[in-house]
Design a protein around this motif. Structure first.
Motif, short mmCIF file in Angstrom:
data_model
loop_
_atom_site.label_atom_id
_atom_site.label_comp_id
_atom_site.label_asym_id
_atom_site.label_seq_id
_atom_site.Cartn_x
_atom_site.Cartn_y
_atom_site.Cartn_z
N SER A 192 -6.87 28.00 16.68
CA SER A 192 -6.53 28.80 15.50
C SER A 192 -5.05 29.16 15.46
CB SER A 192 -7.38 30.07 15.46
OG SER A 192 -7.14 30.84 16.63
N GLY A 193 -4.37 29.08 16.62
CA GLY A 193 -2.95 29.38 16.65
C GLY A 193 -2.07 28.22 16.24
N ARG A 194 -2.70 27.10 15.81
CA ARG A 194 -1.93 25.90 15.45
C ARG A 194 -2.22 25.53 14.00
NH1 ARG A 194 -0.60 22.73 20.11
NH2 ARG A 194 -0.61 20.99 18.69
N PRO A 195 -1.61 26.25 13.06
CA PRO A 195 -1.92 26.03 11.65
C PRO A 195 -1.61 24.61 11.15
CG PRO A 195 0.00 27.48 11.92
CD PRO A 195 -0.60 27.31 13.26
N LYS A 196 -0.66 23.93 11.81
CA LYS A 196 -0.30 22.58 11.33
C LYS A 196 -1.26 21.51 11.86
CE LYS A 196 4.64 23.43 10.71
NZ LYS A 196 5.97 23.21 11.31
N THR A 197 -2.12 21.87 12.81
CA THR A 197 -3.06 20.92 13.39
C THR A 197 -4.42 21.09 12.73
OG1 THR A 197 -1.92 21.20 15.49
CG2 THR A 197 -4.08 20.15 15.58
N PRO A 198 -5.01 20.00 12.20
CA PRO A 198 -6.35 20.15 11.62
C PRO A 198 -7.31 20.67 12.69
CG PRO A 198 -5.46 17.95 11.20
CD PRO A 198 -4.53 18.62 12.17
#
Lengths: 177, 166
Positions: free
Chosen positions: B65-71
């Protein structure tokens, strides 16, 4: 643990490749009571090459004397240099740069000069010449660390693309699980 | 809540195959809370598997959830997870809470379909890709007693091996 020993040496061995070099050399080092740290062995141009961290439990002269018979027999040239630093000093790359193009002098200098200008720290570099003998292709992979964005680095390297060198900049995403 | 000790290589218990979860009760929920607290206490790991804390049940926590750019599907508790489809493969660099100070290249499927239960025993299906798919494969390996070091390949490994024609 070997990490408490600060007196590491870097042993470099180069020579014609054949099976059994690593085992013969490391057996001698073990016999001397040396510890081994990080190592990198690879064939370059059909030659055996290795760089090996060896803990300096013994005086340099003793290590060199012990290796001399094996090196002589296997036709290896060897160096032993004092090494500052030690184990557990890994840096993680966050950027990968892939380069490919018709082989010509200066590609490496061109690419790495631009990267250095951006403060890019190269952590790993490997290159090879592929293609047909008459039409060699130079291929290089670099992994390193940079605070710059992918877009900034790509932009800085763009002039090379105009000169026929394919350059791809992508993130290295290390998964910790 | 408690921060649990993480097993580290070469602890032989990391090779143990974990058992399926049968009871979805308070004991399970308490353990999941401890596992999550343990994950958050360490270096920023996107996932943790129960056997890493010497609890040999098929339980994984994943949190991208801390990686907004990763699906990704956000924070997930995966019980009895099972990959039902694989597609594509890519090399990527991995590290592990159980293998401090080492990273290596591992080839993983780029797209997967995953079946898993949640903490209440309800079954879910997920389509995952890229980094999230890689993380799931890394964590599921723990449930089968495998570490990424068992799968590391040289950086010179040819990902697209030439076909051998007979």
């Amino acid at each position: 643990m070997t990490d408490t020993l600060s007196d590491w040496n870097l042993l470099t061995l180069v020579g014609a490749d054949r099976p059994g070099i690593v085992s013969r050399v490391t057996r001698v080092l073990y016999g001397l009571g040396c510890n081994l740290g990080e190592a990198s062995m690879i064939r370059l141009g059909g030659n055996f090459t290795i760089m090996l961290m060896v803990s300096g439990a013994r005086p340099d002269a003793e290590i060199l004397d012990a290796l001399a018979p094996v090196a002589g027999e296997l036709g290896l040239r060897l160096h032993l240099d004092p090494l500052s630093g030690g184990l557990h000093q890994h840096l993680l790359p966050n950027i990968q740069v892939r380069v490919a193009g018709a082989d010509r002098a200066g590609i490496v200098a061109d690419v790495t000069e631009i990267l250095a200008g951006q403060g890019f720290n190269i952590l790993e570099l490997e290159s090879d010449v592929a293609g047909e003998r008459e039409r060699p292709v130079y291929i290089m992979n670099i992994q390193g660390y940079s605070d710059q964005t992918i877009e900034t680095l790509s932009g800085a390297l763009a002039p090379l693309t105009e000169r026929g060198v394919s350059v791809d900049v992508s993130p290295v995403d290390v998964l910790i699980g | 809540m408690a921060i649990l000790d993480i097993l580290k290589l070469p602890d032989p218990r990391l090779k143990q195959v974990s058992e399926s979860v049968a009871s979805f009760d308070q004991v399970l929920r308490d353990f999941i809370a401890d596992l999550e607290e343990t994950r958050l206490a360490g270096p920023s790991a996107v996932g943790i598997a129960a056997p890493q804390v010497a609890h040999f049940q098929r339980i994984v926590i994943l949190d991208l959830s801390g990686r907004p750019k990763t699906p990704n599907h956000g924070h997930l508790v995966l019980i009895n997870p099972e990959i039902t489809h694989w597609k594509g493969f890519a090399m990527g660099r991995e590290g592990c809470l159980s293998v401090p100070d080492y990273t290596g290249n591992v080839i993983r499927a780029t797209q997967i379909r995953l079946k898993a239960q949640d903490a209440d025993g309800v079954e879910h299906q997920y389509e995952m890709e890229g980094f999230e798919a890689r993380a799931v494969q890394h964590e599921l390996d723990h449930l089968d007693g495998l570490l990424f070091v068992d799968r590391v390949v040289s950086r010179r490994t040819d990902l697209h091996r030439r076909k051998v024609y007979k």
